[in-house]
Design an enzyme around this catalytic site. Structure first.
Site, PDB file in Angstrom:
ATOM      1  N   HIS A 141      -9.825  -5.056  10.860  1.00 46.28           N
ATOM      2  CA  HIS A 141     -10.559  -4.909   9.611  1.00 46.28           C
ATOM      3  C   HIS A 141     -11.863  -4.157   9.823  1.00 46.28           C
ATOM      4  O   HIS A 141     -12.769  -4.243   9.008  1.00 46.28           O
ATOM      5  CB  HIS A 141     -10.841  -6.284   8.995  1.00 46.28           C
ATOM      6  CG  HIS A 141      -9.597  -6.976   8.523  1.00 46.28           C
ATOM      7  ND1 HIS A 141      -8.689  -7.510   9.401  1.00 46.28           N
ATOM      8  CD2 HIS A 141      -9.096  -7.180   7.291  1.00 46.28           C
ATOM      9  CE1 HIS A 141      -7.681  -8.039   8.718  1.00 46.28           C
ATOM     10  NE2 HIS A 141      -7.906  -7.851   7.434  1.00 46.28           N
TER      11      HIS A 141
ATOM     12  N   GLU B 201       0.807  -1.225   0.000  1.00 46.49           N
ATOM     13  CA  GLU B 201       0.000   0.000   0.000  1.00 46.49           C
ATOM     14  C   GLU B 201       0.833   1.265   0.000  1.00 46.49           C
ATOM     15  O   GLU B 201       0.512   2.230  -0.691  1.00 46.49           O
ATOM     16  CB  GLU B 201      -0.923   0.052   1.238  1.00 46.49           C
ATOM     17  CG  GLU B 201      -2.115  -0.858   1.182  1.00 46.49           C
ATOM     18  CD  GLU B 201      -1.764  -2.288   1.523  1.00 46.49           C
ATOM     19  OE1 GLU B 201      -0.593  -2.541   1.871  1.00 46.49           O
ATOM     20  OE2 GLU B 201      -2.655  -3.139   1.437  1.00 46.49           O
TER      21      GLU B 201
END
Lengths: 273, 370
Positions: free
Chosen positions: B175, B106
């Site tokens: 998450h 990322e």
């Protein structure tokens, strides 16, 4: 002659100490000398071709090293010397200004590394892109920036290259494809690979140079960007300017392997010096 | 103002959205269920029904068709079709150079998106889960947000950073993050949150067209919402809030998934005789203080319902902004219902306890309106 301390300053002059210190500093710097005449014995501006062998052989990693013979001319060599000397003088002047507290914050100097950007510019065009970290003053110059714009930025003035809003670590020159000027070590490498991506996307037939230091060589994002660039076959060249210190820590204490040119593993590398 | 009223979609009592002029445009989004009855209004209107992720895809696809510099970076966006199918089929349509499958990196692919933006492309960077973009925080903050400023205006970074976030169904703490509260301080960054198929498509298109870097927050649990959206092309204003339900007694400000908890609570409140005004703020940065202010001037009471943490959340900033601007119009302290300041637990009962539930919203309104 110095004015008595009790006298009011003449109209139109600044009374502040820093301004006076700056004025005295400028008076002490030698004036720019006019170019030497062609007839002088010691320096030639001849454009006759000249071949020079580089002082050290290249060390190559999974690629054939280029020839050690470089074609140049005396005039070009003099130009290199001129440009590099200008860069050196600029950096030393910046050092003095920094110590006089006319440049604030951080001021990372490129003296000693001038040959890197001077040599690069000789081989590329302004259509190719360059990005670097915060040791960016001289690269700004080599991309066509001028001294006044550079010093104005260093001193936070509106006519600076980033309008005084960036400072030493944020020099940019969009029209010359110079993308800065970045404060966070290593973050410029993914940006540079993004520039290469855009070049490929637009079929520009140009390359991007991402400059970084031996300190940034240990950043994970560098390897991430290298992987993606190799996968997507991007025209990206990563240039490690190894000055043997990452901030204040010596290279041998920070890097297990100092062979930065080999760290690309599956990516070809070249040790220039 | 008149223009704001014309652009915002009024919601009539039946739950169908009506534009001034009476033309039915879209129905309030309902969760897809096999036995959900289609409303009478929906079957008569023009437009086509989509799920929220399809609306996002339509918006993205239209912009990619219109502008060849729009490209997509993300994990599994290409050949896999997108982990939430937002980019499904786009790689076949536009090729591997425009829909790019990135490795799991990322920090670097976000940085590459910023670099590509500096050089004139318009990347859409997808975080498979918004939480993963924490790895790219430096690139988002220092480069994406600030480069326009530090370069003295030389470079613009027309990036869109998008992805699903929020508390899902037992996805676990890492998450289930709400990054809007982490990103809100970054100068130079604009933030919007979509909540219906209609606003998802409109905001996606507007975000891509914007010259500013925009973070578009989607929610994991809202991707399957179904709604009828117009056939003709439309975009929405990034800085505008959405009037969901006009009312008189209290202004409830919310966004994303909590909009649905609020509307569920609204049903109960209406039965109890309250008349809440519900506004989906949509624009998390900057706030649409015009719409919000007009509402407060009418109702004099404010409840903020958000999914992010209490500490340093969007609600905290919104509360400050309201106090600064509309203090004299308030008849009661501003209440803010937020998620608990804890990592989201895995167990379902515990997870439910950490986010705001409709019953709490009802109780809060009753307290404010005393």
């Amino acid at each position: 002659p110095p004015r008595p301390a009790s006298a009011p300053p003449p109209p139109g002059t600044l009374a502040s100490q820093p301004a006076m210190a700056a004025a005295m500093l400028l008076r002490r710097l030698p004036a720019a000398r006019p170019p030497l005449m062609a007839a002088t014995r010691l320096i030639s501006d001849s454009t006759a071709p000249l071949t020079i062998e580089t002082s050290m052989p290249f060390t190559a990693h999974i690629v054939d090293p280029p020839s050690r013979d470089v074609a140049t001319t005396p005039a070009e060599l003099v130009a290199f010397f001129h440009d590099m000397s200008l860069m050196r003088r600029m950096e030393i002047a910046a050092d003095s200004l920094y110590k006089a507290k006319l440049i604030r914050g951080f001021c990372h100097l490129y003296d000693g590394q001038e040959a890197v950007c001077a040599g690069m510019e000789a081989a590329i065009t302004r259509k190719d892109s360059i990005i670097t970290a915060y040791r960016d003053h001289c690269i700004f110059l080599s991309r066509g920036g001028d001294l006044v714009t550079a010093f104005a930025e260093l001193m936070g003035r509106q006519v600076g290259c980033s309008r005084g809003k960036g400072g030493s670590m944020h020099f940019y020159k969009k029209d010359a494809n110079f993308y800065g000027g970045h404060g966070i070590v290593g973050a410029q490498v993914p940006l540079g690979c993004g520039l290469a991506f855009a070049q490929k996307y637009r079929k520009e037939d140009t390359v991007s140079f991402s400059l970084y230091g031996d300190g940034a060589a240990n950043q994970g994002q560098l390897f991430e960007a290298l992987n993606i660039s190799a996968l997507w076959k991007l025209p990206a060249i990563l240039v490690c300017e190894n000055n043997h210190y990452g901030m204040g820590t010596a290279e041998w204490r920070a890097a297990k392997s100092p062979s930065y040119y080999k760290r690309g593993d599956y990516v070809p590398g070249l040790k220039v010096i | 103002s008149a223009s704001a009223a014309a652009r915002s979609v009024r919601v009539a009592r039946s739950g169908a959205a009506v534009r001034p002029g009476g033309r039915l445009v879209a129905c309030a989004a309902v969760a897809t269920k096999a036995d959900a009855p289609a409303s009478e209004a929906a079957s008569k209107s023009e437009g086509h029904e989509v799920l929220l992720f399809e609306a996002l895809r339509e918006g993205l696809m239209e912009e990619m068709q219109a502008d060849p510099t729009v490209c997509v970076f993300g994990e599994d966006v290409g050949h896999y079709g997108g982990s939430y199918k937002v980019t499904k089929g786009l790689a076949d349509m536009f090729g591997d150079l425009r829909v790019l499958d990135t490795p799991i990196a990322e920090n670097s692919f976000t940085g590459m998106g910023v670099g590509a933006g500096m050089k004139g492309l318009r990347p859409v960077v997808e975080g498979m889960n918004m939480g993963f973009l924490l790895l790219a925080y430096n690139q988002i903050s220092n480069n994406c947000g600030m480069l326009h400023y530090t370069s003295g205006g030389q470079f613009k970074i027309p990036l869109v950073i998008r992805g699903p976030g929020g508390v899902g169904r037992q996805l676990g703490a890492e998450h289930s993050q709400r990054l809007e509260s982490y990103f809100q301080s970054i100068p130079g960054l604009q933030m919007v949150a979509c909540s219906t198929p209609y606003n998802a498509k409109g905001l996606m298109k507007a975000a891509i067209r914007s010259e500013n870097p925009v973070v578009l927050f989607e929610h994991v649990l809202l991707y399957n919402l179904k709604e009828k959206i117009p056939d003709e092309e439309y975009t929405l204003c990034l800085e505008e809030a959405e009037m969901v339900r006009p009312g008189e007694h209290v202004t409830i400000l919310t966004y994303s998934r909590m909009r649905y908890h609020v509307m569920q609570a609204a049903k109960t409140l209406v039965n109890k005789g309250y008349d809440p005004e519900v506004i989906d703020i949509r624009s998390l940065k900057p706030f649409d203080l015009h719409t919000i202010g007009n509402s407060i001037k009418k109702t004099h009471r404010v409840l903020i319902v958000e999914e992010c943490m209490r500490t340093g959340g969007i609600g905290a900033s919104l509360r400050s902004a309201i106090i600064d601007n509309f203090w004299d119009y308030l008849d009661a302290p501003i209440m803010c219902l937020s998620s608990q300041d804890v990592p989201t637990p895995y167990a379902a009962t515990l997870e439910d306890a950490t986010v705001v539930q409709p019953a709490q919203i009802v109780a809060a309104v009753e307290q404010i309106c005393q």
